[in-house]
Design a protein around this motif. Structure first.
Motif, PDB file in Angstrom:
ATOM      1  N   GLY A 172      -2.425  16.960  10.520  1.00 47.80           N
ATOM      2  CA  GLY A 172      -3.324  17.810   9.747  1.00 47.80           C
ATOM      3  C   GLY A 172      -2.640  18.897   8.952  1.00 47.80           C
ATOM      4  N   GLY A 173      -1.316  18.883   8.906  1.00 48.64           N
ATOM      5  CA  GLY A 173      -0.601  19.884   8.101  1.00 48.64           C
ATOM      6  C   GLY A 173      -0.871  19.731   6.618  1.00 48.64           C
ATOM      7  N   VAL A 174      -1.140  18.509   6.190  1.00 53.45           N
ATOM      8  CA  VAL A 174      -1.563  18.239   4.818  1.00 53.45           C
ATOM      9  C   VAL A 174      -2.761  17.289   4.888  1.00 53.45           C
ATOM     10  CG1 VAL A 174       0.713  18.600   3.789  1.00 53.45           C
ATOM     11  CG2 VAL A 174       0.056  16.310   4.550  1.00 53.45           C
ATOM     12  N   ASP A 175      -3.532  17.274   3.824  1.00 45.77           N
ATOM     13  CA  ASP A 175      -4.726  16.421   3.775  1.00 45.77           C
ATOM     14  C   ASP A 175      -4.421  15.032   3.242  1.00 45.77           C
ATOM     15  OD1 ASP A 175      -6.561  18.679   4.423  1.00 45.77           O
ATOM     16  OD2 ASP A 175      -5.914  19.387   2.453  1.00 45.77           O
ATOM     17  N   SER A 176      -3.344  14.928   2.462  1.00 40.27           N
ATOM     18  CA  SER A 176      -2.994  13.663   1.841  1.00 40.27           C
ATOM     19  C   SER A 176      -1.483  13.602   1.690  1.00 40.27           C
ATOM     20  CB  SER A 176      -3.678  13.508   0.473  1.00 40.27           C
ATOM     21  OG  SER A 176      -3.291  14.559  -0.397  1.00 40.27           O
ATOM     22  N   ALA A 177      -0.965  12.413   1.413  1.00 44.12           N
ATOM     23  CA  ALA A 177       0.482  12.259   1.277  1.00 44.12           C
ATOM     24  C   ALA A 177       0.798  11.005   0.493  1.00 44.12           C
ATOM     25  CB  ALA A 177       1.140  12.199   2.655  1.00 44.12           C
ATOM     26  N   TRP A 178       1.950  11.024  -0.171  1.00 46.08           N
ATOM     27  CA  TRP A 178       2.458   9.839  -0.852  1.00 46.08           C
ATOM     28  C   TRP A 178       3.413   9.163   0.115  1.00 46.08           C
ATOM     29  CZ3 TRP A 178       0.894   7.888  -5.476  1.00 46.08           C
ATOM     30  CH2 TRP A 178       1.620   6.803  -6.002  1.00 46.08           C
ATOM     31  N   LEU A 179       3.002   8.023   0.655  1.00 42.27           N
ATOM     32  CA  LEU A 179       3.770   7.314   1.673  1.00 42.27           C
ATOM     33  C   LEU A 179       4.441   6.084   1.064  1.00 42.27           C
ATOM     34  CD1 LEU A 179       1.263   7.427   4.688  1.00 42.27           C
ATOM     35  CD2 LEU A 179       3.065   9.062   4.093  1.00 42.27           C
ATOM     36  N   LEU A 180       5.736   5.976   1.294  1.00 48.88           N
ATOM     37  CA  LEU A 180       6.522   4.880   0.738  1.00 48.88           C
ATOM     38  C   LEU A 180       6.617   3.717   1.725  1.00 48.88           C
ATOM     39  CD1 LEU A 180       9.448   7.007  -0.758  1.00 48.88           C
ATOM     40  CD2 LEU A 180       7.437   6.131  -1.968  1.00 48.88           C
ATOM     41  N   LYS A 231       0.840  -1.203   0.000  1.00 48.81           N
ATOM     42  CA  LYS A 231       0.000   0.000   0.000  1.00 48.81           C
ATOM     43  C   LYS A 231       0.871   1.249   0.000  1.00 48.81           C
ATOM     44  CE  LYS A 231      -3.954  -2.162   2.307  1.00 48.81           C
ATOM     45  NZ  LYS A 231      -4.858  -2.125   3.500  1.00 48.81           N
ATOM     46  N   SER A 232       2.004   1.147  -0.655  1.00 48.12           N
ATOM     47  CA  SER A 232       2.844   2.320  -0.880  1.00 48.12           C
ATOM     48  C   SER A 232       2.154   3.190  -1.928  1.00 48.12           C
ATOM     49  CB  SER A 232       4.226   1.893  -1.386  1.00 48.12           C
ATOM     50  OG  SER A 232       4.994   3.009  -1.767  1.00 48.12           O
ATOM     51  N   GLY A 233       1.850   4.440  -1.568  1.00 50.03           N
ATOM     52  CA  GLY A 233       1.155   5.287  -2.510  1.00 50.03           C
ATOM     53  C   GLY A 233       0.406   6.430  -1.849  1.00 50.03           C
ATOM     54  N   LEU A 234      -0.736   6.782  -2.410  1.00 48.56           N
ATOM     55  CA  LEU A 234      -1.490   7.964  -1.997  1.00 48.56           C
ATOM     56  C   LEU A 234      -2.433   7.640  -0.836  1.00 48.56           C
ATOM     57  CD1 LEU A 234      -2.170  10.946  -2.546  1.00 48.56           C
ATOM     58  CD2 LEU A 234      -3.860  10.156  -4.229  1.00 48.56           C
ATOM     59  N   TRP A 235      -2.190   8.308   0.298  1.00 48.86           N
ATOM     60  CA  TRP A 235      -3.025   8.167   1.488  1.00 48.86           C
ATOM     61  C   TRP A 235      -3.675   9.503   1.816  1.00 48.86           C
ATOM     62  CZ3 TRP A 235      -3.918   3.871   4.679  1.00 48.86           C
ATOM     63  CH2 TRP A 235      -3.220   2.711   4.318  1.00 48.86           C
ATOM     64  N   GLY A 257       1.147  16.292   0.612  1.00 47.33           N
ATOM     65  CA  GLY A 257       2.531  16.309   1.057  1.00 47.33           C
ATOM     66  C   GLY A 257       3.345  15.281   0.293  1.00 47.33           C
ATOM     67  N   THR A 258       4.484  15.695  -0.268  1.00 45.52           N
ATOM     68  CA  THR A 258       5.318  14.810  -1.066  1.00 45.52           C
ATOM     69  C   THR A 258       6.773  15.231  -0.965  1.00 45.52           C
ATOM     70  OG1 THR A 258       5.842  14.109  -3.336  1.00 45.52           O
ATOM     71  CG2 THR A 258       4.768  16.222  -3.083  1.00 45.52           C
ATOM     72  N   MET A 259       7.690  14.268  -1.081  1.00 46.26           N
ATOM     73  CA  MET A 259       9.117  14.567  -1.003  1.00 46.26           C
ATOM     74  C   MET A 259       9.638  15.214  -2.287  1.00 46.26           C
ATOM     75  SD  MET A 259      10.722  11.288   0.983  1.00 46.26           S
ATOM     76  CE  MET A 259      10.021  10.098  -0.172  1.00 46.26           C
ATOM     77  N   ILE A 260       9.033  14.909  -3.412  1.00 44.15           N
ATOM     78  CA  ILE A 260       9.554  15.348  -4.703  1.00 44.15           C
ATOM     79  C   ILE A 260       8.873  16.614  -5.205  1.00 44.15           C
ATOM     80  CG2 ILE A 260       9.972  14.675  -7.088  1.00 44.15           C
ATOM     81  CD1 ILE A 260      11.554  13.086  -5.053  1.00 44.15           C
ATOM     82  N   GLY A 261       7.577  16.754  -4.952  1.00 40.32           N
ATOM     83  CA  GLY A 261       6.848  17.862  -5.531  1.00 40.32           C
ATOM     84  C   GLY A 261       6.382  17.511  -6.933  1.00 40.32           C
ATOM     85  N   LYS A 262       6.145  18.516  -7.743  1.00 39.12           N
ATOM     86  CA  LYS A 262       5.692  18.277  -9.106  1.00 39.12           C
ATOM     87  C   LYS A 262       6.820  17.681  -9.947  1.00 39.12           C
ATOM     88  CE  LYS A 262       2.246  22.011  -9.308  1.00 39.12           C
ATOM     89  NZ  LYS A 262       1.813  23.202 -10.052  1.00 39.12           N
ATOM     90  N   ALA A 282      11.232  12.733   6.478  1.00 35.70           N
ATOM     91  CA  ALA A 282      10.807  12.486   7.858  1.00 35.70           C
ATOM     92  C   ALA A 282       9.561  13.281   8.228  1.00 35.70           C
ATOM     93  CB  ALA A 282      11.948  12.824   8.817  1.00 35.70           C
ATOM     94  N   ASP A 283       9.166  14.240   7.386  1.00 33.69           N
ATOM     95  CA  ASP A 283       8.067  15.147   7.740  1.00 33.69           C
ATOM     96  C   ASP A 283       6.743  14.803   7.071  1.00 33.69           C
ATOM     97  OD1 ASP A 283       9.904  16.672   9.228  1.00 33.69           O
ATOM     98  OD2 ASP A 283      10.511  17.778   7.432  1.00 33.69           O
ATOM     99  N   VAL A 284       6.784  13.969   6.032  1.00 33.01           N
ATOM    100  CA  VAL A 284       5.567  13.697   5.266  1.00 33.01           C
ATOM    101  C   VAL A 284       4.515  13.030   6.140  1.00 33.01           C
ATOM    102  CG1 VAL A 284       4.593  12.425   3.326  1.00 33.01           C
ATOM    103  CG2 VAL A 284       6.796  13.571   3.071  1.00 33.01           C
ATOM    104  N   LEU A 285       4.879  11.971   6.827  1.00 28.31           N
ATOM    105  CA  LEU A 285       3.921  11.266   7.674  1.00 28.31           C
ATOM    106  C   LEU A 285       3.435  12.150   8.813  1.00 28.31           C
ATOM    107  CD1 LEU A 285       2.413   8.705   8.566  1.00 28.31           C
ATOM    108  CD2 LEU A 285       4.470   8.046   9.829  1.00 28.31           C
TER     109      LEU A 285
END
Length: 388
Positions: free
Chosen positions: A241-249, A173-177, A197-202, A232-235
């Motif tokens: 609540g700093g972001v609504d969604s994130a790409w979690l590896l 389930k690595s992906g968009l949460w 929230g993402t490590m790479i951005g666009k 370390a900050d994405v999760l």
């Protein structure tokens, strides 16, 4: 400045019996006096390879999620040492991620050395590595055909994607949460206007699987806000609540899996690698022998050590953890990656479409003939595909 040999010696004449499929064993290297030895990729003779039969390739058009990755027998394709040693540098964004493990194992087990290659793995971000790859200052890049790569090719860089890396296990389930809000369900999340929230951005290859996931949930790549964060900050940002969604590896998504208020919307398409080995002009044209040899060592490493569910072998997981400087418990917490050297048809077309949706694509989309070259790994396993 490092010294690199640019070509093989001409010490031995290859004798080919009429109608024979294999070269004479009288020569120590198949590259010596072979008329194809300096030919550009796509113009070389491809011969059958011991240990690599029909299972060593799959139809690039097969995008099925349950596709069995190509495989040769363990130890195949066998080494074919270059007549003269080469020094090669491969840039990679990290040395600790699991998807880099085949390169680390190949280096540690001497698989590159068996081919006459002295390989150095150098940590470099893709934006820094691209111009060096295009100029020939480094020889290969273990990364992905991101927007920066596509835009670089459009700008004149002679770079192509020549081998895949992996696809996820169906149980991953690595992906968009996303954090669920009132009215949301796991099957329907109003994503338009939400912050990601993402490590790479666009411009990352995750734009493609994100676009597929967002299409099902009332939002597109242009409808969400991006916030680039440290790994370390994405999760943390998702949880507070700093972001609504994130790409979690892997294995970060384990922290929210099964917890109330979170939903997994989708990840990388099963059976479709989105990264791997990129070559510049050196290995695409100046020294194709070395380019094939490098892929042969990589493919042999996959067939020998990563052919199936490698995490079933506890001693190998211990070895990997030490090699990658990772915690064994973390490696064990996620399914094995499906290592896969092949490239699916149309992947770079789909990636470019997603980059355009994000507004980071430059100019007209590139055809696959400008972005992908499968001929080097085909030569390494001895299979000649029909190219359209």
């Amino acid at each position: 400045m490092r010294r690199r040999s640019r070509g093989p010696s001409r010490a031995c004449v290859v004798l080919i019996a009429a109608g024979a499929l294999l070269t004479s064993a009288a020569c120590s290297s198949p590259y010596e006096k072979d008329s194809s030895s300096k030919a550009g990729a796509g113009e070389r003779t491809i011969r059958p390879v011991e240990g690599c039969g029909t299972a060593s390739w799959t139809d690039p058009k097969d995008l099925s999620a349950n596709r069995t990755p190509a495989r040769c027998r363990p130890g195949a394709p066998p080494p074919q040492p270059l007549s003269e040693p080469r020094e090669l540098t491969i840039a990679t964004g990290t040395l600790s991620a699991e998807y880099v493990a085949p390169l680390q194992v190949a280096l540690d087990k001497g698989e590159f050395k068996k081919e006459g290659l002295d390989v150095t793995l150098k940590v470099l971000p893709t934006p820094d590595a691209l111009p060096l790859l295009a100029k020939g200052d480094i020889d290969a890049l273990w990364a992905a055909p991101e927007a920066a790569v596509m835009n670089g090719i459009k700008g004149g860089f002679d770079i192509k994607w020549v081998a895949g890396n992996f696809s996820p296990d169906p149980d991953s389930k690595s992906g968009l949460w996303v954090r669920l809000k009132d009215g949301d369900t796991a099957n329907r999340v109003a994503m338009a206007g939400r912050k990601l929230g993402t490590m790479i951005g666009k411009g990352s290859v995750i734009a493609y699987p994100m676009e597929r996931a967002l299409e099902k949930h009332g939002g597109g790549l242009a409808d969400i806000q991006y916030q680039q964060l440290g790994s370390a900050d994405v999760l943390t940002a998702l949880q507070n609540g700093g972001v609504d969604s994130a790409w979690l590896l892997d294995p970060v998504w384990r922290k929210v899996d099964g917890k109330r208020g979170y939903a997994f919307l989708g990840g990388q398409p099963p059976g479709e690698p989105l990264g791997g080995m990129l070559y510049g002009r050196t290995l695409l044209g100046d020294d194709v022998d070395a380019g094939v040899a490098l892929l042969r060592a990589y493919i042999r490493t996959v067939n020998t050590y990563f052919a199936s569910d490698y995490k079933q072998d506890a001693s190998f997981v211990t070895y990997l953890a030490e090699l990658l400087k990772a915690e064994k418990s973390i490696l064990e917490s996620t399914p094995s990656l499906r290592m896969d050297w092949e490239i699916r048809a149309g992947t770079t077309t789909r990636l470019q479409s997603a980059y355009d949706s994000q507004g980071v694509g430059e100019g007209s989309p590139l055809p696959e003939s400008r972005t992908v070259d499968r001929t080097l790994y085909e030569e390494a396993v001895g299979h000649l595909m029909t190219h359209e």
